[in-house]
Design a protein around this motif. Structure first.
Motif, PDB file in Angstrom:
ATOM      1  N   MET A 274       0.818  -1.207   0.000  1.00  0.00           N
ATOM      2  CA  MET A 274       0.000   0.000   0.000  1.00  0.00           C
ATOM      3  C   MET A 274       0.849   1.253   0.000  1.00  0.00           C
ATOM      4  O   MET A 274       0.542   2.225  -0.672  1.00  0.00           O
ATOM      5  CB  MET A 274      -0.893   0.009   1.222  1.00  0.00           C
ATOM      6  N   ALA A 275       1.931   1.216   0.777  1.00  0.00           N
ATOM      7  CA  ALA A 275       2.812   2.371   0.831  1.00  0.00           C
ATOM      8  C   ALA A 275       3.400   2.630  -0.550  1.00  0.00           C
ATOM      9  O   ALA A 275       3.448   3.774  -1.017  1.00  0.00           O
ATOM     10  CB  ALA A 275       3.931   2.140   1.842  1.00  0.00           C
ATOM     11  N   GLU A 276       3.784   1.554  -1.252  1.00  0.00           N
ATOM     12  CA  GLU A 276       4.357   1.731  -2.593  1.00  0.00           C
ATOM     13  C   GLU A 276       3.329   2.340  -3.537  1.00  0.00           C
ATOM     14  O   GLU A 276       3.629   3.249  -4.305  1.00  0.00           O
ATOM     15  CB  GLU A 276       4.815   0.378  -3.151  1.00  0.00           C
ATOM     16  N   LYS A 277       2.094   1.835  -3.448  1.00  0.00           N
ATOM     17  CA  LYS A 277       1.028   2.325  -4.320  1.00  0.00           C
ATOM     18  C   LYS A 277       0.780   3.814  -4.042  1.00  0.00           C
ATOM     19  O   LYS A 277       0.667   4.625  -4.961  1.00  0.00           O
ATOM     20  CB  LYS A 277      -0.238   1.517  -4.052  1.00  0.00           C
ATOM     21  N   ASP A 278       0.702   4.149  -2.741  1.00  0.00           N
ATOM     22  CA  ASP A 278       0.447   5.541  -2.365  1.00  0.00           C
ATOM     23  C   ASP A 278       1.574   6.454  -2.842  1.00  0.00           C
ATOM     24  O   ASP A 278       1.328   7.537  -3.358  1.00  0.00           O
ATOM     25  CB  ASP A 278       0.305   5.660  -0.837  1.00  0.00           C
ATOM     26  N   GLN A 279       2.814   5.978  -2.657  1.00  0.00           N
ATOM     27  CA  GLN A 279       3.940   6.830  -3.069  1.00  0.00           C
ATOM     28  C   GLN A 279       3.897   7.108  -4.574  1.00  0.00           C
ATOM     29  O   GLN A 279       4.290   8.168  -5.036  1.00  0.00           O
ATOM     30  CB  GLN A 279       5.271   6.180  -2.675  1.00  0.00           C
ATOM     31  N   ALA A 280       3.388   6.120  -5.341  1.00  0.00           N
ATOM     32  CA  ALA A 280       3.354   6.296  -6.793  1.00  0.00           C
ATOM     33  C   ALA A 280       2.212   7.208  -7.220  1.00  0.00           C
ATOM     34  O   ALA A 280       2.292   7.857  -8.261  1.00  0.00           O
ATOM     35  CB  ALA A 280       3.204   4.934  -7.450  1.00  0.00           C
ATOM     36  N   THR A 281       1.129   7.268  -6.437  1.00  0.00           N
ATOM     37  CA  THR A 281      -0.054   7.998  -6.923  1.00  0.00           C
ATOM     38  C   THR A 281      -0.316   9.328  -6.214  1.00  0.00           C
ATOM     39  O   THR A 281      -1.066  10.148  -6.718  1.00  0.00           O
ATOM     40  CB  THR A 281      -1.330   7.134  -6.760  1.00  0.00           C
ATOM     41  N   LEU A 282       0.292   9.556  -5.056  1.00  0.00           N
ATOM     42  CA  LEU A 282      -0.056  10.762  -4.300  1.00  0.00           C
ATOM     43  C   LEU A 282       0.942  11.902  -4.502  1.00  0.00           C
ATOM     44  O   LEU A 282       2.131  11.677  -4.690  1.00  0.00           O
ATOM     45  CB  LEU A 282      -0.146  10.436  -2.799  1.00  0.00           C
ATOM     46  N   ARG A 283       0.430  13.121  -4.485  1.00  0.00           N
ATOM     47  CA  ARG A 283       1.294  14.303  -4.522  1.00  0.00           C
ATOM     48  C   ARG A 283       0.649  15.385  -3.646  1.00  0.00           C
ATOM     49  O   ARG A 283      -0.537  15.287  -3.317  1.00  0.00           O
ATOM     50  CB  ARG A 283       1.456  14.800  -5.953  1.00  0.00           C
ATOM     51  N   PRO A 284       1.388  16.430  -3.284  1.00  0.00           N
ATOM     52  CA  PRO A 284       0.793  17.442  -2.399  1.00  0.00           C
ATOM     53  C   PRO A 284      -0.313  18.244  -3.092  1.00  0.00           C
ATOM     54  O   PRO A 284      -0.173  18.602  -4.267  1.00  0.00           O
ATOM     55  CB  PRO A 284       1.980  18.359  -2.059  1.00  0.00           C
ATOM     56  N   CYS A 285      -1.392  18.520  -2.374  1.00  0.00           N
ATOM     57  CA  CYS A 285      -2.486  19.349  -2.898  1.00  0.00           C
ATOM     58  C   CYS A 285      -1.944  20.745  -3.191  1.00  0.00           C
ATOM     59  O   CYS A 285      -1.192  21.310  -2.393  1.00  0.00           O
ATOM     60  CB  CYS A 285      -3.597  19.415  -1.845  1.00  0.00           C
ATOM     61  N   ALA A 286      -2.343  21.302  -4.342  1.00  0.00           N
ATOM     62  CA  ALA A 286      -1.834  22.611  -4.760  1.00  0.00           C
ATOM     63  C   ALA A 286      -2.253  23.707  -3.773  1.00  0.00           C
ATOM     64  O   ALA A 286      -1.586  24.730  -3.643  1.00  0.00           O
ATOM     65  CB  ALA A 286      -2.355  22.932  -6.153  1.00  0.00           C
ATOM     66  N   THR A 287      -3.356  23.507  -3.068  1.00  0.00           N
ATOM     67  CA  THR A 287      -3.837  24.538  -2.150  1.00  0.00           C
ATOM     68  C   THR A 287      -3.321  24.348  -0.723  1.00  0.00           C
ATOM     69  O   THR A 287      -2.825  25.289  -0.112  1.00  0.00           O
ATOM     70  CB  THR A 287      -5.394  24.546  -2.135  1.00  0.00           C
ATOM     71  N   CYS A 288      -3.434  23.109  -0.188  1.00  0.00           N
ATOM     72  CA  CYS A 288      -3.121  22.941   1.242  1.00  0.00           C
ATOM     73  C   CYS A 288      -1.896  22.076   1.512  1.00  0.00           C
ATOM     74  O   CYS A 288      -1.415  22.025   2.633  1.00  0.00           O
ATOM     75  CB  CYS A 288      -4.326  22.359   1.972  1.00  0.00           C
ATOM     76  N   GLY A 289      -1.430  21.350   0.504  1.00  0.00           N
ATOM     77  CA  GLY A 289      -0.226  20.528   0.687  1.00  0.00           C
ATOM     78  C   GLY A 289      -0.469  19.120   1.192  1.00  0.00           C
ATOM     79  O   GLY A 289       0.443  18.307   1.209  1.00  0.00           O
ATOM     80  N   GLN A 290      -1.725  18.803   1.587  1.00  0.00           N
ATOM     81  CA  GLN A 290      -1.984  17.415   2.039  1.00  0.00           C
ATOM     82  C   GLN A 290      -1.919  16.473   0.838  1.00  0.00           C
ATOM     83  O   GLN A 290      -2.304  16.863  -0.267  1.00  0.00           O
ATOM     84  CB  GLN A 290      -3.372  17.320   2.683  1.00  0.00           C
ATOM     85  N   PRO A 291      -1.462  15.231   1.036  1.00  0.00           N
ATOM     86  CA  PRO A 291      -1.345  14.317  -0.100  1.00  0.00           C
ATOM     87  C   PRO A 291      -2.695  14.058  -0.771  1.00  0.00           C
ATOM     88  O   PRO A 291      -3.717  13.934  -0.099  1.00  0.00           O
ATOM     89  CB  PRO A 291      -0.823  13.020   0.537  1.00  0.00           C
TER      90      PRO A 291
END
Ligand code: AMP
Ligand code: FES
Ligand code: ZN
Length: 312
Positions: A274-291
């Protein structure tokens, strides 16, 4: 009916364990089930700072109580959604418990008030963006739980989901073959990327009935009513169906959910993949920075739409 441990008069029978307990032995049973969950799922250790999401209901207040009694460093977060006739009462129960039990144990209660922070109560917000209240509420709660845990450096965020909640959710996910949701249905989700708090459900070995008994026996006042917005929800229907099965055949819920967890653990090491999948698909939100998987996270999109007062 006598307690199976100490043979004094029992106060509760547990058909699924073919057992009955007096009050002290029942408390020990509950504490033991939580300790087993924490250990089996490697949820947290003695040195960790835990943030418990408390709603004012029996489960999350019982969870806070058990963690404090077991000697963990557990603070709590209450999200005041501003639901007329419901939020004020649930907040009162949380504050009462905090004053009576938690503060003397040096635990802190954090409060996030949606009306103040998001600018309107959850029902008005949901109306503004033309979404069902429960879905807007879910987005806000998930976002604020994670934000509080990350910003205030908690090691882990804990919710009061119990065996009934998890078994009902599993039934829903299986009935609709929601593979992605099945993958993520775990009592312990790692902090897969920077900005995401670790999330755990230490009550997954205890039923709703057992937690209600724990609260009553230990004089923990809680809000008995369900949120008025939850009426008619599919999850309540799945719970009813599972309760029917449980009455006919005690232990069904635990065999169903724990069996799923065993199969899941054998099939693949959840945290790693799951961590690998998340690392591949998540990036910081342009407004607040949350993944997030998109340019802007669903909370920021929702708040932008609410501010503009336009439907989706
Ligand atoms: P529910 O989805 O209402 O069954 O709640 C599941 C869990 O989410 C509860 O056991 C709490 O840990 C947490 N929770 C729900 N509502 C709130 C709230 N308003 N504030 C803080 N935590 C909450
Ligand atoms: Fe979220 Fe009821 S608790 S709408
Ligand atoms: Zn955002």
């Amino acid at each position: 009916m006598n307690c199976v441990k100490c043979k004094t008069k029992a106060v509760i029978g547990l058909p699924r364990h073919n057992a009955a307990f007096c009050k002290p032995c029942f408390n020990e049973f509950v504490h033991d089930q939580v300790s087993r969950a924490i250990k089996a799922e490697r949820m947290f250790g003695r040195a960790d700072r835990i943030l418990v999401a408390v709603s004012g209901g029996k489960d999350s207040l019982a969870l806070w109580d058990v963690l404090l009694k077991l000697g963990y460093h557990a603070d709590a977060l209450y999200v005041d959604l501003g639901i007329p006739g419901y939020s004020a009462k649930s907040r009162e129960e949380v504050e009462r418990y905090a004053d009576r039990v938690a503060k003397p144990c040096h635990a802190t209660l954090l409060i996030h008030t949606v009306q103040e922070e998001e600018g309107a109560g959850i029902r008005e917000l949901a109306d503004l963006i033309n979404r069902p209240t429960c879905s807007a509420c879910g987005t806000i709660k998930r976002y604020q739980f994670n934000r509080a845990a990350v910003e205030q450096d908690y090691d882990v965020m804990a919710t009061g989901h119990n065996l009934d909640d998890e078994a009902a959710r599993l039934l829903g996910n299986v009935l609709h073959w929601q593979d992605d949701y099945l993958d993520k249905q775990s009592p312990s989700l790692p902090a897969s990327v920077e900005g995401f708090a670790k999330k755990v459900k230490p009550l997954y070995r205890l039923t709703e009935r057992e937690l209600a008994a724990y609260a009553v026996l230990n004089r923990i006042d809680y809000i008995v009513e369900e949120c008025p917005m939850a009426k008619g929800s599919k999850l309540l229907l799945y719970k009813e169906v599972l309760n029917r099965l449980e009455t006919e055949s005690p232990g069904t819920k635990q065999r169903f959910y724990w069996g799923f967890l065993e199969k899941q653990a054998k099939a693949r090491p959840v945290p790693t993949s799951m961590a690998e999948k998340d690392q591949a698909t998540l990036r910081p939100c342009a407004t607040c920075g949350q993944p997030t998987t998109a340019e802007t996270c669903s909370y920021c999109k929702m708040m932008a739409r609410a501010k503009a007062g336009i439907p989706r």
